[in-house]
Design a protein around this motif. Structure first.
Motif, PDB file in Angstrom:
ATOM      1  N   SER A 222       0.833  -1.206   0.000  1.00 27.88           N
ATOM      2  CA  SER A 222       0.000   0.000   0.000  1.00 27.88           C
ATOM      3  C   SER A 222       0.868   1.257   0.000  1.00 27.88           C
ATOM      4  O   SER A 222       0.552   2.241  -0.671  1.00 27.88           O
ATOM      5  N   THR A 359      -7.549  -3.233   1.831  1.00 31.01           N
ATOM      6  CA  THR A 359      -6.813  -4.019   0.832  1.00 31.01           C
ATOM      7  C   THR A 359      -7.487  -5.369   0.575  1.00 31.01           C
ATOM      8  O   THR A 359      -8.394  -5.786   1.296  1.00 31.01           O
ATOM      9  N   LEU A 393      -4.234   0.805  -6.531  1.00 33.42           N
ATOM     10  CA  LEU A 393      -4.716   1.495  -5.328  1.00 33.42           C
ATOM     11  C   LEU A 393      -5.415   2.767  -5.785  1.00 33.42           C
ATOM     12  O   LEU A 393      -4.836   3.580  -6.504  1.00 33.42           O
TER      13      LEU A 393
END
Length: 407
Positions: A222, A359, A393
């Motif tokens: 991330s 996530t 993302l």
């Protein structure tokens, strides 16, 4: 007497001769033109020549002005064409950019929809079955809705709030058709999730993002993906490899930073995380970086040690980087369901959580955990991840997320 007479005649002759000598002779040229006439003719010729020269110069000036006017008109036409061409190019670029953004959004929506397919089957499919079975909104119908919500990781507290909201909407709007209940639930969930403030809203102030979460939830990936997004948005980024306890954590983060093309401040495994964060702060200040992203330890010997380590890091940040805008993001694995909520509560006890990075949405049946986390902790979702690529993302879009579940 005669002598006297001859004397008088002689005087008259002498006088006439003197007068004759004093008179100017009149000179004539070969054409019979007098000198005065010649001078006058020359003067008139000179005047005429000057007049013709003035007319010639005036004509030249007029032609010059006309040429300049025509050139100006031509220049203005060319400029109008250039402006039109530039505007057309801008519109083309804008259209291409808009189309690209639409494609990207559509593509990401497809990823979310695919990732939430199991969640959709677990929640929306059951909801549709109930809606098709009932012809009126009564207590039995609401009990069925309640059971579906609870078994979809919505949690008891959130489920009760949704049921109360349904009852209020049914009463106020005099709703009788059960099929309208899906829209009511969707509206409630979108409104609940729509309080997100963009993590990328950086207005001329240095920012430090502390990324926390237990090991295995996707913290490192991330951070790499978030660094890539910020770099693509024109922000200068420095990353601090503060998770020095997990084996290979630093090397993994270095690899992601290389892919994102951002600088990383790291030390050897097992070194003091606080010293790494300190060095990174000094580097970010010296380079005047827009964003400093700090990785933190995900697991120590026990919960107390983990939280103590975070507290220590926050004190260093307060002392050395107090002027920077601080944001704490908690990474939660969507596949963990209710465990994700427990983790969020655990970290919120030690530090103020400003946002969630959700996530592993690709293929989970527990995407509904998003809602109770936001509800119980009053913490917005900032990012969601639906894959392992560096651009997988995305900033959380509440309406898009809920649409993917209800579509």
């Amino acid at each position: 007497m005669l002598k006297k007479l001859f004397g008088i005649l002689k005087k008259d002759n002498d006088k006439n001769e003197e007068i004759k000598q004093n008179e100017e002779p009149i000179i004539e040229n070969n054409t019979g033109e007098t000198e005065a006439e010649k001078v006058e003719a020359e003067r008139l010729a000179k005047v005429e020549a000057e007049k013709q020269e003035a007319e010639r110069l005036a004509k030249i000036e007029t032609e010059k002005q006309e040429a300049e006017r025509l050139a100006k008109i031509e220049t203005e036409k060319q400029e109008e064409k250039r402006i039109a061409r530039v505007e057309a190019e801008k519109q083309s670029i804008s259209s291409d950019t808009e189309n690209t953004q639409k494609k990207e959004k559509k593509g990401f929506f497809s990823k979310i929809r695919e990732g939430l397919a199991k969640t959709k089957d677990n929640f929306t499919a059951q909801l549709n079955n109930i809606l098709n079975l009932y012809t009126k909104i009564d207590d039995d119908f609401l009990d069925e809705i309640e059971e579906i919500l609870i078994t979809s990781d919505m949690g008891v507290e959130l489920t009760m709030d949704i049921i109360d909201y349904i009852k209020e909407e049914v009463k106020v709007n005099k709703i009788e058709d059960p099929n309208e209940i899906k829209g009511i639930i969707k509206k409630y969930l979108v409104n609940m999730l729509s309080n997100t403030i963009g993590v990328e809203d950086i207005d001329g102030i240095q920012k430090i993002i502390m990324v926390v979460g237990v090991n295995g939830v996707g913290k490192t990936t991330s951070i790499g993906k978030m660094s890539h997004r910020l770099k693509c948005n024109g922000k200068s980024v420095v990353v601090a490899a503060g998770d020095t306890f997990r084996a290979a954590a630093v090397e993994q983060l270095k690899e992601w930073c290389n892919r994102a093309d951002v600088e990383i401040i790291a030390s050897e495994q097992g070194s003091d995380p606080g010293s790494v964060i300190y060095d990174a702060i000094q580097a970010a200040r010296a380079r005047k970086s827009d964003v400093l992203i700090c990785d933190t330890a995900g697991r120590l010997h026990n919960k107390v040690n983990l939280m103590n380590e975070l507290t220590k890091i926050f004190k260093i940040v307060d002392k050395e980087y107090g002027h920077a805008q601080r944001e704490v993001l908690l990474v939660v694995d969507a596949t963990t369901g209710q465990n994700g909520l427990i983790q969020a509560k655990m970290f919120s006890e030690s530090c103020k959580i400003d946002g969630i990075i959700l996530t592993k949405l690709d293929g989970t049946a527990k995407g509904g955990i998003v809602f109770p986390i936001v509800k119980e902790l009053n913490v917005p979702i900032k990012y969601i991840a639906v894959g392992e690529k560096i651009d997988d993302l995305q900033v959380f879009d509440a309406e898009m997320f809920v649409d993917a579940i209800f579509e």
